[in-house]
Every structure is written in C-alpha cells, then in structure tokens.
Design an enzyme around this catalytic site. Structure first.
Site, PDB file in Angstrom:
ATOM      1  N   GLY A   1     -28.628 -10.489  14.863  1.00 22.45           N
ATOM      2  CA  GLY A   1     -27.921 -11.323  15.837  1.00 22.45           C
ATOM      3  C   GLY A   1     -28.737 -12.524  16.284  1.00 22.45           C
ATOM      4  O   GLY A   1     -29.923 -12.385  16.592  1.00 22.45           O
TER       5      GLY A   1
ATOM      6  N   ASN B   1     -30.839   3.198  19.520  1.00 17.17           N
ATOM      7  CA  ASN B   1     -31.681   2.003  19.546  1.00 17.17           C
ATOM      8  C   ASN B   1     -31.427   1.183  20.795  1.00 17.17           C
ATOM      9  O   ASN B   1     -30.308   1.133  21.310  1.00 17.17           O
ATOM     10  CB  ASN B   1     -31.480   1.155  18.282  1.00 17.17           C
ATOM     11  CG  ASN B   1     -30.370   0.138  18.439  1.00 17.17           C
ATOM     12  OD1 ASN B   1     -30.588  -0.957  18.976  1.00 17.17           O
ATOM     13  ND2 ASN B   1     -29.171   0.511  18.010  1.00 17.17           N
TER      14      ASN B   1
ATOM     15  N   VAL C   1     -33.046  -2.359  21.112  1.00 15.57           N
ATOM     16  CA  VAL C   1     -33.947  -3.405  20.611  1.00 15.57           C
ATOM     17  C   VAL C   1     -33.916  -4.620  21.547  1.00 15.57           C
ATOM     18  O   VAL C   1     -34.859  -5.419  21.591  1.00 15.57           O
ATOM     19  CB  VAL C   1     -33.536  -3.798  19.166  1.00 15.57           C
ATOM     20  CG1 VAL C   1     -34.321  -4.989  18.655  1.00 15.57           C
ATOM     21  CG2 VAL C   1     -33.734  -2.606  18.226  1.00 15.57           C
ATOM     22  N   GLY C   2     -32.834  -4.728  22.320  1.00  8.58           N
ATOM     23  CA  GLY C   2     -32.742  -5.837  23.261  1.00  8.58           C
ATOM     24  C   GLY C   2     -32.441  -7.166  22.594  1.00  8.58           C
ATOM     25  O   GLY C   2     -32.818  -8.216  23.102  1.00  8.58           O
TER      26      GLY C   2
ATOM     27  N   CYS D   1     -21.838  -7.649  24.302  1.00  8.26           N
ATOM     28  CA  CYS D   1     -22.927  -8.329  24.963  1.00  8.26           C
ATOM     29  C   CYS D   1     -22.518  -8.586  26.408  1.00  8.26           C
ATOM     30  O   CYS D   1     -21.352  -8.926  26.662  1.00  8.26           O
ATOM     31  CB  CYS D   1     -23.129  -9.653  24.222  1.00  8.26           C
ATOM     32  SG  CYS D   1     -24.780 -10.258  24.308  1.00  8.26           S
TER      33      CYS D   1
ATOM     34  N   ASN E   1     -19.379  -1.613  16.662  1.00  3.17           N
ATOM     35  CA  ASN E   1     -20.786  -1.593  17.066  1.00  3.17           C
ATOM     36  C   ASN E   1     -21.197  -0.152  17.472  1.00  3.17           C
ATOM     37  O   ASN E   1     -20.462   0.795  17.202  1.00  3.17           O
ATOM     38  CB  ASN E   1     -20.996  -2.591  18.211  1.00  3.17           C
ATOM     39  CG  ASN E   1     -22.353  -3.255  18.136  1.00  3.17           C
ATOM     40  OD1 ASN E   1     -23.369  -2.591  18.014  1.00  3.17           O
ATOM     41  ND2 ASN E   1     -22.373  -4.581  18.210  1.00  3.17           N
TER      42      ASN E   1
ATOM     43  N   GLY F   1     -25.300   5.894  13.040  1.00  2.00           N
ATOM     44  CA  GLY F   1     -25.581   6.904  12.024  1.00  2.00           C
ATOM     45  C   GLY F   1     -24.402   7.837  11.791  1.00  2.00           C
ATOM     46  O   GLY F   1     -23.341   7.687  12.414  1.00  2.00           O
TER      47      GLY F   1
ATOM     48  N   GLY G   1     -20.053   2.361  10.430  1.00  3.58           N
ATOM     49  CA  GLY G   1     -20.470   3.432  11.314  1.00  3.58           C
ATOM     50  C   GLY G   1     -20.787   4.640  10.465  1.00  3.58           C
ATOM     51  O   GLY G   1     -19.888   5.270   9.910  1.00  3.58           O
TER      52      GLY G   1
ATOM     53  N   GLY H   1     -25.603   0.337   7.962  1.00  5.09           N
ATOM     54  CA  GLY H   1     -26.615   0.025   8.966  1.00  5.09           C
ATOM     55  C   GLY H   1     -27.778   0.989   8.956  1.00  5.09           C
ATOM     56  O   GLY H   1     -28.757   0.815   8.229  1.00  5.09           O
TER      57      GLY H   1
HETATM   58  C1  FMN Z   1     -31.785  -1.148  15.279  1.00  7.01           C
HETATM   59  C2  FMN Z   1     -30.387  -1.704  15.331  1.00  7.01           C
HETATM   60  C3  FMN Z   1     -30.190  -3.043  15.679  1.00  7.01           C
HETATM   61  C4  FMN Z   1     -28.891  -3.581  15.736  1.00  7.01           C
HETATM   62  N1  FMN Z   1     -28.722  -4.917  16.048  1.00  7.01           N
HETATM   63  C5  FMN Z   1     -27.469  -5.452  16.035  1.00  7.01           C
HETATM   64  C6  FMN Z   1     -27.257  -6.849  16.281  1.00  7.01           C
HETATM   65  O1  FMN Z   1     -28.188  -7.634  16.479  1.00  7.01           O
HETATM   66  N2  FMN Z   1     -25.968  -7.318  16.294  1.00  7.01           N
HETATM   67  C7  FMN Z   1     -24.896  -6.487  16.044  1.00  7.01           C
HETATM   68  O2  FMN Z   1     -23.755  -6.961  16.045  1.00  7.01           O
HETATM   69  N3  FMN Z   1     -25.067  -5.165  15.773  1.00  7.01           N
HETATM   70  C8  FMN Z   1     -26.322  -4.652  15.766  1.00  7.01           C
HETATM   71  N4  FMN Z   1     -26.501  -3.299  15.481  1.00  7.01           N
HETATM   72  C9  FMN Z   1     -25.319  -2.444  15.199  1.00  7.01           C
HETATM   73  C10 FMN Z   1     -25.118  -2.232  13.699  1.00  7.01           C
HETATM   74  O3  FMN Z   1     -24.885  -3.456  13.019  1.00  7.01           O
HETATM   75  C11 FMN Z   1     -23.931  -1.271  13.446  1.00  7.01           C
HETATM   76  O4  FMN Z   1     -22.766  -1.804  14.045  1.00  7.01           O
HETATM   77  C12 FMN Z   1     -24.155   0.144  13.993  1.00  7.01           C
HETATM   78  O5  FMN Z   1     -25.496   0.543  13.824  1.00  7.01           O
HETATM   79  C13 FMN Z   1     -23.225   1.184  13.349  1.00  7.01           C
HETATM   80  O6  FMN Z   1     -23.403   1.294  11.961  1.00  7.01           O
HETATM   81  P1  FMN Z   1     -24.371   2.418  11.280  1.00  7.01           P
HETATM   82  O7  FMN Z   1     -23.945   3.743  11.839  1.00  7.01           O
HETATM   83  O8  FMN Z   1     -24.164   2.272   9.806  1.00  7.01           O
HETATM   84  O9  FMN Z   1     -25.760   2.058  11.691  1.00  7.01           O
HETATM   85  C14 FMN Z   1     -27.785  -2.751  15.433  1.00  7.01           C
HETATM   86  C15 FMN Z   1     -27.997  -1.407  15.073  1.00  7.01           C
HETATM   87  C16 FMN Z   1     -29.270  -0.878  15.009  1.00  7.01           C
HETATM   88  C17 FMN Z   1     -29.450   0.563  14.597  1.00  7.01           C
END
Ligand code: FMN
Length: 309
Positions: A49, A72, A74-75, A133, A195, A220, A246, A268
């Site tokens: 992002g 997570n 991460v901010g 956000c 998200n 996850g 997701g 992700g």
């Molecule tokens: C460490 C981390 C950082 C992420 N940063 C962002 C981000 O900057 N912008 C965003 O739209 N989603 C962000 N996400 C969300 C992921 O893009 C995704 O929507 C979410 O992890 C679900 O998918 P997954 O289960 O395959 O991880 C982040 C996820 C993780 C784990």
C-alpha cells in the site's frame, strides 16, 4: 498429447495471463522476490500500500501466528508514492506481469493525491484502493465500513484515475452488498474481496498482546470460508468483476473462489511460508484444469450449482 490450458482471465478491460496475483503487503514491491521465483509467470503483482508521504509503521512485534492463520499489525509502513515511482517502479517495468498499485490515505484528498502522482508514471495496469483505512476527518471510522464514505472516496479516486480502479473491500462490515453497490455506483471497475479481519491474541503468561499495536488483522486459511461467502454475496450484489482473496494456498482453493464468482484471485499469507507459492499454485492450477478437462479456466467463473444435494 494433452491440449494446452488457457489460464487467461479478464478483469474488465485488463487481460491477465493467469488468475493468480500476489496480494498487497505480502510481496513487498515485487522486485524483492525476483530471485525467488519467476515474476513473469504471475498474473499480476499488487504492491505494498502506497501513501502520499512515507510511513514508518507500527511498533514490534508486527506478526504472530494463530491457528491456521496469522495476525499482522504492520501499520501500513511504506516508502511513499514518490519514492515508489522513482526507486521501485523502474525495475518492475522490466517484467511483463501486470503491476497494480495499492493506494490508501487518511483523507479523501490523500487517496486522490497518491493516484495523481501515479498517473504521471508508466508501467502500471490498475489501481487498487485499500478502503480498510481510518478516515481521520470522520473520527477514525474506516472508509470501508460506511457506504457514503465509500462513495466519496471512490468518486474522488475515479475523478483522477484514468487507469482501471479496483476497490478492495473491508470484510469487517455487516452488509457487504451495500458497500459493494456503493463502490459500483461511484465508478469502480472491479472489487477486491477482501482485506483482513480485526482480531487479537494475548500471551497469558505476560498478559500482553502478541502485537505491538494490540490488535491486528487476521489472514490465512482460517479466513478462507468466511471470505468465500463474502465473494458470493458481493457477486450477487453487483455486476463488477471480483478479485477474491483470503487463505488461498493451493490450486483447489483458487477453483473454489472462481466457481463462486471471482474472476481472479490474490495470494497473501501463503507467500510468507513459501515465497514461490504463487508460481507453484499456477503450475498446479494448470495441471488441475488439465485433469478435469477444463481447457479454458474463465469458463469456470461463477459456475456454482445452486442445488447443493
Ligand atoms: C503482513 C501483511 C500486510 C498487508 N498489507 C496490506 C496493504 O498494505 N494493503 C492492503 O490492501 N492489504 C494488505 N494486507 C492484506 C492482504 O493483501 C490480504 O487482503 C489478506 O492478507 C488476506 O489474504 P491472505 O489470507 O491470502 O493473506 C496485508 C496482509 C498482511 C498479512
């Protein structure tokens, strides 16, 4: 000789070589992974992002494992949109993979400002608005939790964006259909669903949260059935193409999302346990399609049987 499988899909006007994209925040700016897998094999890369100014992010610890998932906080750490254009994007242009810029802000003007900077740069296929956000002009309520705020931010982004505009929905809402419709009515070209889920975890010995920011986002395999249902709901509410994500770890998970109606998916958390996960899933997907005699994967999209017996 078995026939070749056509893995290509369309997200509106954008054609992807295959339906697998790396998800924002889990794949850096893409280039960091170039020595770990063939970036040209991916359908797309959604970069971390981007905000108008650089952000240092949240205090440690930022990640912790949970049953079948991960938390997570991460901010939204990132280098800022101008440094991304100057330092990261030139290297990404060397690849034929679609690059999608994930964009966020704390006000409507910031979202539009980030896109304005990106509009002058070459090498991007689309924008993805992260609306999970807090809106600082409205007491910190998430943009994505209120249809009126969604309309406002999507319309402002639409006004400045000439590239396709994807809107990434928050799953932390009561009625995803109302949010999806607000995004569609305000000019979105596609929806990304979804998200992470607000969550927390505590170490009972120290009585401290396992995250520096106390709460974080759950991702996850644990979230896959929950988000799959959101994709199903969104698909029934709007005509827009949907990018599902997701908990995807393997080819079968991808097929599940496509059958429910996603036109493509993102991976992700799986990148954390295996940085080459996307490439392996694409190879497995091709094999799975061949085995099932699916010669064109786009024919599978939205083919959920209504009768469950
Ligand atoms: C460490 C981390 C950082 C992420 N940063 C962002 C981000 O900057 N912008 C965003 O739209 N989603 C962000 N996400 C969300 C992921 O893009 C995704 O929507 C979410 O992890 C679900 O998918 P997954 O289960 O395959 O991880 C982040 C996820 C993780 C784990």
């Amino acid at each position: 000789m078995p026939g070749a499988v056509d893995l290509s899909v369309n997200i509106g006007a954008l054609r992807l070589a295959n339906p697998i994209l790396a998800a924002s925040g889990t794949f850096g700016y893409g280039v960091e992974f170039a020595h770990l897998l063939n970036l040209n094999r991916l359908g797309g890369i959604v970069v971390k992002g981007l905000s108008l100014e650089p952000i240092a992010g949240a205090p440690a610890p930022r990640l912790c494992e949970t049953p079948s998932g991960m938390l997570n906080a991460v901010g939204l750490q990132n280098v800022g949109v101008r440094a991304f254009v100057a330092e990261k994007l030139p290297a990404l242009r060397a690849y034929r993979t679609a690059v999608i810029a994930n964009v966020f802000g704390y006000t409507v003007e910031e979202y539009a400002g980030v896109i304005q900077v990106l509009e002058d740069a070459g090498g991007l296929a689309a924008y993805e608005l992260n609306i999970s956000c807090p809106n600082t002009a409205h007491g910190g309520i998430q943009f994505g939790s209120d249809p009126r705020m969604v309309s406002e931010v999507v319309a402002a982004a639409r006004h400045v964006a000439r590239r396709p505009l994807w809107v990434k929905l928050s799953p932390n809402v009561t009625d995803i259909a109302a949010i999806a419709q607000a995004a569609e009515d305000s000019g979105a070209d596609a929806l990304t669903v979804a998200n992470t889920y607000q969550a927390m975890s505590v170490d009972v010995r120290t009585r401290k949260s396992r995250l520096g920011r106390i709460t974080g986002g759950l991702s996850g395999p644990a979230i896959r059935p929950i988000t799959l249902r959101l994709v199903h709901e969104a698909r029934r509410a709007v005509k827009l193409p949907i990018v599902g994500l997701g908990g995807i770890e393997k080819a079968e998970d991808v097929l599940e999302y496509l059958i429910v109606g996603a036109a493509a998916v993102q991976v992700g958390t799986a990148n954390f346990s295996d940085p080459a996960a996307c490439e392996k899933i694409i190879a497995d997907l091709e094999r799975a399609c061949r085995r099932a005699n699916i010669l064109k994967i786009s024919n599978l999209i939205g083919t959920l049987e209504a009768d469950c017996t």
